[in-house]
Design an enzyme around this catalytic site. Structure first.
Site, PDB file in Angstrom:
ATOM      1  N   LYS A 182      30.460  34.410  41.310  1.00 28.47           N
ATOM      2  CA  LYS A 182      31.031  34.496  39.947  1.00 28.47           C
ATOM      3  C   LYS A 182      32.772  34.273  39.458  1.00 28.47           C
ATOM      4  CE  LYS A 182      32.942  38.843  38.526  1.00 28.47           C
ATOM      5  NZ  LYS A 182      33.910  37.829  37.463  1.00 28.47           N
ATOM      6  N   GLY A 235      40.518  38.769  46.718  1.00 27.26           N
ATOM      7  CA  GLY A 235      40.719  39.543  45.303  1.00 27.26           C
ATOM      8  C   GLY A 235      41.476  40.414  45.927  1.00 27.26           C
ATOM      9  N   SER A 236      41.401  41.974  45.270  1.00 25.10           N
ATOM     10  CA  SER A 236      41.947  43.398  45.531  1.00 25.10           C
ATOM     11  C   SER A 236      41.548  44.036  46.606  1.00 25.10           C
ATOM     12  CB  SER A 236      42.428  44.261  44.114  1.00 25.10           C
ATOM     13  OG  SER A 236      41.386  44.425  43.708  1.00 25.10           O
ATOM     14  N   VAL A 239      39.057  46.781  45.269  1.00 23.39           N
ATOM     15  CA  VAL A 239      37.476  46.408  44.360  1.00 23.39           C
ATOM     16  C   VAL A 239      36.856  46.102  45.872  1.00 23.39           C
ATOM     17  CG1 VAL A 239      36.189  44.273  43.681  1.00 23.39           C
ATOM     18  CG2 VAL A 239      38.355  45.446  42.439  1.00 23.39           C
ATOM     19  N   GLY A 240      37.273  45.320  47.410  1.00 19.68           N
ATOM     20  CA  GLY A 240      37.206  44.576  48.168  1.00 19.68           C
ATOM     21  C   GLY A 240      36.428  45.995  48.813  1.00 19.68           C
ATOM     22  N   GLU A 257      38.833  39.037  52.022  1.00 18.84           N
ATOM     23  CA  GLU A 257      40.120  39.283  51.677  1.00 18.84           C
ATOM     24  C   GLU A 257      40.445  39.340  50.858  1.00 18.84           C
ATOM     25  OE1 GLU A 257      41.012  37.834  54.524  1.00 18.84           O
ATOM     26  OE2 GLU A 257      39.713  36.799  55.367  1.00 18.84           O
ATOM     27  N   CYS A 291      48.633  35.276  47.754  1.00 19.72           N
ATOM     28  CA  CYS A 291      47.258  36.950  48.981  1.00 19.72           C
ATOM     29  C   CYS A 291      48.604  36.740  49.801  1.00 19.72           C
ATOM     30  CB  CYS A 291      46.859  37.131  49.190  1.00 19.72           C
ATOM     31  SG  CYS A 291      46.324  35.117  49.664  1.00 19.72           S
ATOM     32  N   GLU A 392      51.619  46.389  47.218  1.00 17.39           N
ATOM     33  CA  GLU A 392      51.515  45.102  46.778  1.00 17.39           C
ATOM     34  C   GLU A 392      52.359  44.880  45.027  1.00 17.39           C
ATOM     35  OE1 GLU A 392      47.506  42.589  46.226  1.00 17.39           O
ATOM     36  OE2 GLU A 392      49.268  41.028  47.574  1.00 17.39           O
TER      37      GLU A 392
END
Ligand code: NAP
Ligand code: MG
Length: 490
Positions: A182, A235-236, A239-240, A257, A291, A392
């Site tokens: 996805k 991702g962020s 969400v991680g 990551e 990142c 970030e």
């Protein structure tokens, strides 16, 4: 009123069990060009849970024969896929630039990286996957082997729409897993072209399944799906954390990551021209949306003014524009959302007392008014407590922090929740060793920009930047396989 440019806009489908199919919801999302929001780059499926179920079922069925192939046979497919991507590199790079804004040379470089990753993992199919361990029984043979997890779900961000999917899919496949992939909906056209390359190379049906849709439906669906044995996410950190919680709750393996707040330290003895070049490339290439991008510039007091002057001189020359135009050095932010985030951090920086040295505004002149362009931005008088020093931003913003000693520099460098990459410019071996030993980051780089990554070396962060696992290089085997300890006696 602005008219939407709709000529030749293609609709991309899901790729499930070897077929390109429309989502069960009958809904699509438009992927737009951040350099010109009136241009639709393509439509992508806005899939539902049913589509994901179908993809997982196909991956599960394909597992049976895929895992039985030899590593070298699976490697042959990866070599073929690499050749297809290579043949289509110009088209893929152009779609990447149109879809998320990075300049064409950056898009080409990223796609070329993807090709190299495919070839690297093709070779991995022929390398060792275990050890012989002496048994306490002298007549027995004891060894380890590696087995695939089964079906893995891969969730990726929009900032590297080709390289990140490939650095997850290639190791997943070489070690015998089948995949449900996805991509970020904002970069799903480029991802669809990558999926097409796997089909074109003749990969058996069901081995790679591609399902587009929102994170909250398809992403969350992957987290919760009992048929998915492992989840690899980039991702962020927000969400991680959801991925980790969901995976732990149902006992699935996971890998995360996430973000970074990467520092560069400029020591009194640094080669300032080299450091300026690396700070600008590390911080502002890809519009700061890496990142590993340099975000905090920690400079020792003796060279502070000289370094600042040299850097500002170069930043003023940066040409911002459409990524497809040859003279452009920096493209737009990848989305409206991203632009608003960057502008709100710039406002916060000013409100919290930092001094704006350059940039700080949206660019709306010279035909850029329909895109999400922002000026390369430099702040000084930043301290470690400010939001722009802690959070970030994911945009072209550099924050200068002045220090007296290298000890202070390291203390500030470590004073964030993230720990992805970090660099230092110095000629002093003592400074280098302190940095290597004391910097809490997964990638520490000396006299080199923070954003450099090599595909054959482990990649990943410490602290809130990672779940502690590593991607790329041989390290990828740790996530995508399980160790089986075998004991044999006649
Ligand atoms: P994001 O918002 O976390 O999204 C990443 C992926 O997760 C997308 O595919 C997204 O889908 C999906 N997602 C969103 N909500 C979800 C949910 N509730 N459950 C499951 N999946 C969900 O991150 P992004 O804005 O795309 O990317 C920027 C971030 O990625 C930055 O923080 C950056 O530092 C990080 N990043 C890290 C690395 C690294 O290797 N450390 C590399 C690149 C980027 P949709 O977007 O389609 O909704
Ligand atoms: Mg877009």
């Amino acid at each position: 009123m602005n008219t939407i440019i709709e000529t030749k806009v293609k609709t991309y489908k899901n790729y499930i069990n070897g077929e390109w199919i429309v989502a069960s919801t009958n809904q699509v999302d438009a992927s737009i060009n951040p350099a010109n929001k009136e241009e639709i780059v393509g439509y992508v499926q806005k899939s539902g849970k049913e589509d994901l179920d179908q993809a997982v079922a196909a991956a599960k069925e394909a597992q049976v024969s895929w895992r039985k192939l030899s590593g070298s046979a699976r490697g042959e497919y990866l070599y073929k896929i690499a050749n297809v991507v290579e043949r289509r590199i110009d088209e893929i790079a152009e779609s990447m630039t149109k879809e998320m804004g990075k300049t064409l040379p950056e898009s080409k470089g990223e796609t070329a990286r993807g090709i190299a990753i495919l070839r690297y993992y093709a070779g991995e199919g022929m390398r060792k996957i275990g050890d012989v361990i002496p048994s306490s029984d002298s007549e027995a043979l004891m060894f380890t082997s590696r087995v695939p997890l089964g079906v893995v779900g891969l969730i990726t961000p929009w900032n590297f729409p080709a390289a990140i999917p490939i650095w997850k899919i290639a190791p997943a496949l070489i070690y015998g897993n089948t995949v449900v992939f996805k991509p970020a909906q904002d970069a799903a056209v480029t991802a669809a072209k990558i999926a097409e390359c796997f089909e074109e190379a003749g990969l058996p049906a069901g081995v790679l399944n591609f399902v587009t849709g929102s994170g909250s439906v398809i992403g969350q669906g992957i987290i919760d799906h009992p048929g998915i044995n492992g989840i690899s996410f980039t991702g962020s950190d927000q969400v991680g954390k959801l991925v980790a919680q969901g995976a732990v709750a149902r006992g699935a393996k996971y890998q995360l990551e996430m973000g970074g707040k990467n520092p560069v330290i400029i020591a009194n003895d640094a080669d300032l021209d080299q450091a300026v070049e690396a700070t600008i490339n590390g911080g502002l290439r890809s519009t700061g949306q890496k990142c590993t991008a340099t975000s905090r510039v920690i400079v020792q007091s003796e060279v502070y003014e000289e370094f600042k002057a040299k850097l500002l001189e170069k930043v003023k020359e940066i040409k911002v524009g459409h990524g497809l135009q040859g003279e452009t050095w920096m493209g737009p932010c990848a989305s409206e959302n991203q632009l608003q985030t960057v502008l709100s951090y710039i406002e916060k920086g000013i409100a919290e007392g930092a001094t704006l040295l350059h940039g700080g505004k949206r660019i709306e002149a010279n035909g850029l008014e329909h895109g999400f362009f922002v000026e390369p931005t430099v702040f000084e008088n930043v301290n470690s407590k400010m939001s722009i020093a802690q959070e970030e931003i994911f945009g072209p913003v550099l924050a200068f922090i002045k220090v007296d000693t290298i000890e202070q520099a390291l203390e500030i460098a470590n004073d964030v929740q993230y720990g992805l990459s970090a660099s230092i410019f110095t000629k002093d071996i003592g400074n280098m060793l302190s940095f290597i030993n004391e910097m809490d980051a997964g990638l520490v780089r000396i006299n080199a920009e923070s954003a450099g990554v090599e595909l054959q070396a482990p990649f990943g962060g410490m602290k809130q930047s990672s779940s502690g696992s590593r991607e790329q290089g041989q390290a990828a085997i740790e996530f995508f396989t399980a160790i089986k300890t075998v004991f044999v006696k006649a």
